[in-house]
Design a protein around this motif. Structure first.
Motif, PDB file in Angstrom:
ATOM      1  N   GLY A  95     -27.766  47.276  67.108  1.00  0.00           N
ATOM      2  CA  GLY A  95     -28.972  46.470  67.032  1.00  0.00           C
ATOM      3  C   GLY A  95     -30.203  47.309  66.777  1.00  0.00           C
ATOM      4  O   GLY A  95     -30.122  48.486  66.409  1.00  0.00           O
ATOM      5  N   ALA A  96     -31.347  46.699  67.005  1.00  0.00           N
ATOM      6  CA  ALA A  96     -32.600  47.404  66.760  1.00  0.00           C
ATOM      7  C   ALA A  96     -32.731  48.618  67.670  1.00  0.00           C
ATOM      8  O   ALA A  96     -33.352  49.620  67.320  1.00  0.00           O
ATOM      9  N   TYR A 133     -31.035  46.922  59.376  1.00  0.00           N
ATOM     10  CA  TYR A 133     -30.789  45.539  59.785  1.00  0.00           C
ATOM     11  C   TYR A 133     -29.391  45.293  60.334  1.00  0.00           C
ATOM     12  O   TYR A 133     -29.076  44.196  60.777  1.00  0.00           O
ATOM     13  N   MET A 186     -25.451  43.269  66.957  1.00  0.00           N
ATOM     14  CA  MET A 186     -25.512  44.589  66.306  1.00  0.00           C
ATOM     15  C   MET A 186     -26.525  44.630  65.171  1.00  0.00           C
ATOM     16  O   MET A 186     -26.910  45.710  64.702  1.00  0.00           O
ATOM     17  N   VAL A 235     -29.256  41.798  62.464  1.00  0.00           N
ATOM     18  CA  VAL A 235     -29.952  40.517  62.314  1.00  0.00           C
ATOM     19  C   VAL A 235     -28.916  39.491  61.836  1.00  0.00           C
ATOM     20  O   VAL A 235     -28.859  39.138  60.666  1.00  0.00           O
ATOM     21  N   GLY A 264     -26.156  37.059  77.049  1.00  0.00           N
ATOM     22  CA  GLY A 264     -27.316  37.135  76.157  1.00  0.00           C
ATOM     23  C   GLY A 264     -27.335  35.944  75.228  1.00  0.00           C
ATOM     24  O   GLY A 264     -26.334  35.678  74.555  1.00  0.00           O
ATOM     25  N   GLY A 265     -28.446  35.243  75.190  1.00  0.00           N
ATOM     26  CA  GLY A 265     -28.539  34.001  74.429  1.00  0.00           C
ATOM     27  C   GLY A 265     -28.096  34.164  72.982  1.00  0.00           C
ATOM     28  O   GLY A 265     -27.300  33.370  72.469  1.00  0.00           O
ATOM     29  N   SER A 319     -26.360  36.695  71.547  1.00  0.00           N
ATOM     30  CA  SER A 319     -24.984  37.167  71.416  1.00  0.00           C
ATOM     31  C   SER A 319     -24.017  36.007  71.615  1.00  0.00           C
ATOM     32  O   SER A 319     -23.019  35.879  70.898  1.00  0.00           O
TER      33      SER A 319
HETATM   34  P1  ADP Z   1     -29.519  38.591  73.407  1.00  0.00           P
HETATM   35  O1  ADP Z   1     -30.226  37.269  73.270  1.00  0.00           O
HETATM   36  O2  ADP Z   1     -28.074  38.508  73.052  1.00  0.00           O
HETATM   37  O3  ADP Z   1     -29.771  39.236  74.729  1.00  0.00           O
HETATM   38  P2  ADP Z   1     -31.704  39.947  72.089  1.00  0.00           P
HETATM   39  O4  ADP Z   1     -32.536  38.753  72.354  1.00  0.00           O
HETATM   40  O5  ADP Z   1     -32.052  41.208  72.753  1.00  0.00           O
HETATM   41  O6  ADP Z   1     -30.151  39.590  72.321  1.00  0.00           O
HETATM   42  O7  ADP Z   1     -31.725  40.271  70.530  1.00  0.00           O
HETATM   43  C1  ADP Z   1     -31.304  39.339  69.561  1.00  0.00           C
HETATM   44  C2  ADP Z   1     -32.067  39.551  68.280  1.00  0.00           C
HETATM   45  O8  ADP Z   1     -31.962  40.894  67.861  1.00  0.00           O
HETATM   46  C3  ADP Z   1     -31.544  38.732  67.130  1.00  0.00           C
HETATM   47  O9  ADP Z   1     -32.514  37.772  66.800  1.00  0.00           O
HETATM   48  C4  ADP Z   1     -31.340  39.736  66.013  1.00  0.00           C
HETATM   49  O10 ADP Z   1     -31.806  39.277  64.763  1.00  0.00           O
HETATM   50  C5  ADP Z   1     -32.161  40.909  66.479  1.00  0.00           C
HETATM   51  N1  ADP Z   1     -31.746  42.188  65.915  1.00  0.00           N
HETATM   52  C6  ADP Z   1     -30.553  42.787  66.027  1.00  0.00           C
HETATM   53  N2  ADP Z   1     -30.528  43.953  65.341  1.00  0.00           N
HETATM   54  C7  ADP Z   1     -31.739  44.102  64.778  1.00  0.00           C
HETATM   55  C8  ADP Z   1     -32.345  45.084  63.942  1.00  0.00           C
HETATM   56  N3  ADP Z   1     -31.673  46.164  63.552  1.00  0.00           N
HETATM   57  N4  ADP Z   1     -33.621  44.875  63.550  1.00  0.00           N
HETATM   58  C9  ADP Z   1     -34.293  43.791  63.948  1.00  0.00           C
HETATM   59  N5  ADP Z   1     -33.798  42.830  64.742  1.00  0.00           N
HETATM   60  C10 ADP Z   1     -32.534  42.973  65.141  1.00  0.00           C
END
Ligand code: ADP
Ligand code: MG
Length: 387
Positions: A211-212, A282, A308, A310, A341-342, A344
């Motif tokens: 992920g980010a 991304y 992992m 977007v 996680g919402g 995920s």
């Molecule tokens: P969760 O809800 O599962 O806990 P988060 O809310 O922390 O997860 O993150 C979910 C968001 O992360 C998604 O909207 C996804 O698009 C974004 N995301 C994942 N990887 C990246 C990235 N490399 N750059 C930007 N956004 C990202």
């Protein structure tokens, strides 16, 4: 419980568009508890928050009214909507409901004292019930008037069936994880989740970072990260974690990058230390998908929180899909797998794999805090034993 008023805190924090609930998963998750109480002849009075209103009073966008309609449909029986829990007739309504009837109280966060866990606000909520049932695992990590305060005022204060299942699953993972125990973390909430990594490190064998959040680690290793999301004030912590536990922290080998989200036509896979200027990461790249999947399928216990990439914008969903499939494979091979996680959970549901993991947690932040070994105030306030 017969004839008594069950004040039930649930997590009906669902997406609503144009006055219609667009995903009723969380409502359905609370049905077993509501039905059980109905069958026992309780008068069921439900509390929930929805979204993040300002806390200064009612806001149409965050009303639970649409949820009330969905709940009626799912239960197949009427639901009384209590617009203002502070009004005297709210108490009267709860007392005059027939046994087995259900009422839903308007968004708890319309009360200015909800999030500050104000005592008078907790008392107003408590006046609507004779005993308390907390089925809102997803809100248990916050000490609010409707989750924590009220639990001290009504006795007994007990866990609902959904809460019970969450605690049994996550508690089981923690108490005796079969090893290898692997955590997979991604998403965008970097500051919160990097703390989670710190706390999980002593417990797990591997933490896979995607992920980010991965970009913050790349920066900590001295790489340029282009236009990727990086939390500058967490770079130092990332470096510290790498110095302390480089053997446990598994970072992506490379990333799928593009100049912008809508430029997937010109996307490229690059090594982690070769992100081009002005381009953003991304998704994780294909070799990383394979390496992560191999670690996951070789594990006996896996917890996953955070996509992992977007995943909402294909083709940047491939890394997340690979992880979801690996989770299903690991489960089939006998591992205990938990997704929280919402986003995920939405991703794995969309892939049709939600029923191929051991447990889908309804609480993102709460499940992480629980796994970190933190006390969840909403759980701690419940009775240990009920006479
Ligand atoms: P969760 O809800 O599962 O806990 P988060 O809310 O922390 O997860 O993150 C979910 C968001 O992360 C998604 O909207 C996804 O698009 C974004 N995301 C994942 N990887 C990246 C990235 N490399 N750059 C930007 N956004 C990202
Ligand atoms: Mg999220």
């Amino acid at each position: 419980m017969e004839g008594r008023r069950a004040l039930v805190r649930v997590d009906f924090n669902v997406p609503v568009r144009d006055g219609v609930v667009t995903d009723d998963t969380r409502i359905r998750a609370a049905l077993p508890t509501i039905r059980r109480l109905k069958d026992l002849g309780s008068r069921v009075v439900i509390l929930s928050h929805l979204g993040r209103p300002s806390g200064g009073g009612p806001e149409l966008n965050y009303s639970l009214r649409p949820v009330s309609r969905t709940l009626e449909t799912l239960l197949g029986s009427p639901v009384t909507f209590i617009e203002d829990p502070v009004q005297a007739d709210a108490i009267r309504t709860t007392r005059q409901m027939p046994r087995g009837a259900v009422a839903l109280v308007e968004n708890t966060r319309f009360q200015p004292g909800e999030e500050t866990n104000d005592a008078a606000t907790a008392e107003r909520f408590a006046a609507l019930g004779d005993f308390f049932v907390n089925d809102a695992f997803g809100s248990a990590h916050r000490a609010h008037a409707s989750t924590e305060g009220v639990a001290h005022l009504l006795k007994p204060a007990v866990a609902g069936l959904l809460m019970e299942r969450e605690l049994e699953y996550l508690g089981g993972v923690l108490a005796h994880p079969d090893r290898p125990f692997v955590a997979v973390l991604g998403g965008v909430k970097i500051s919160g989740k990097i703390e989670v990594i710190r706390n999980l490190l002593p417990l797990v064998d591997h933490v896979l970072v995607g992920g980010a959040m991965a970009a913050t680690f790349f920066r900590a290793k001295g790489a340029g990260t282009g236009a990727s999301l990086v939390e500058e004030d967490r770079v130092e912590l990332a470096a510290e974690l790498l110095a302390r536990a480089a053997d446990k922290i598994v970072l992506p080998d490379g990333a799928v990058v593009a100049e912008a989200l809508d430029r997937s036509d010109a996307r490229r896979e690059v090594a982690w230390d070769a992100l081009p200027d002005g381009w953003a990461m991304y998704d994780i790249d294909r070799p990383t998908c394979e390496r992560f999947a191999a670690i996951i399928t070789g594990a006996k216990t896996v917890v996953w929180n955070g996509p992992m990439g977007v995943f909402e914008t294909p083709p940047f969903d491939e890394g997340t899909a690979a992880i979801a499939r690996a989770m299903a494979d690991a489960t089939a091979a006998g591992a205990v797998t938990v997704v929280g996680g919402g986003d995920s959970v939405a991703a794995i549901a969309e892939l049709g794999l939600a029923d191929r993991v051991s447990h889908v947690s309804t609480g993102g932040g709460a499940s992480l805090e629980f796994l970190e070994g933190r006390v969840l105030p909403g759980v701690a306030a419940l009775d240990r034993r009920v006479a």
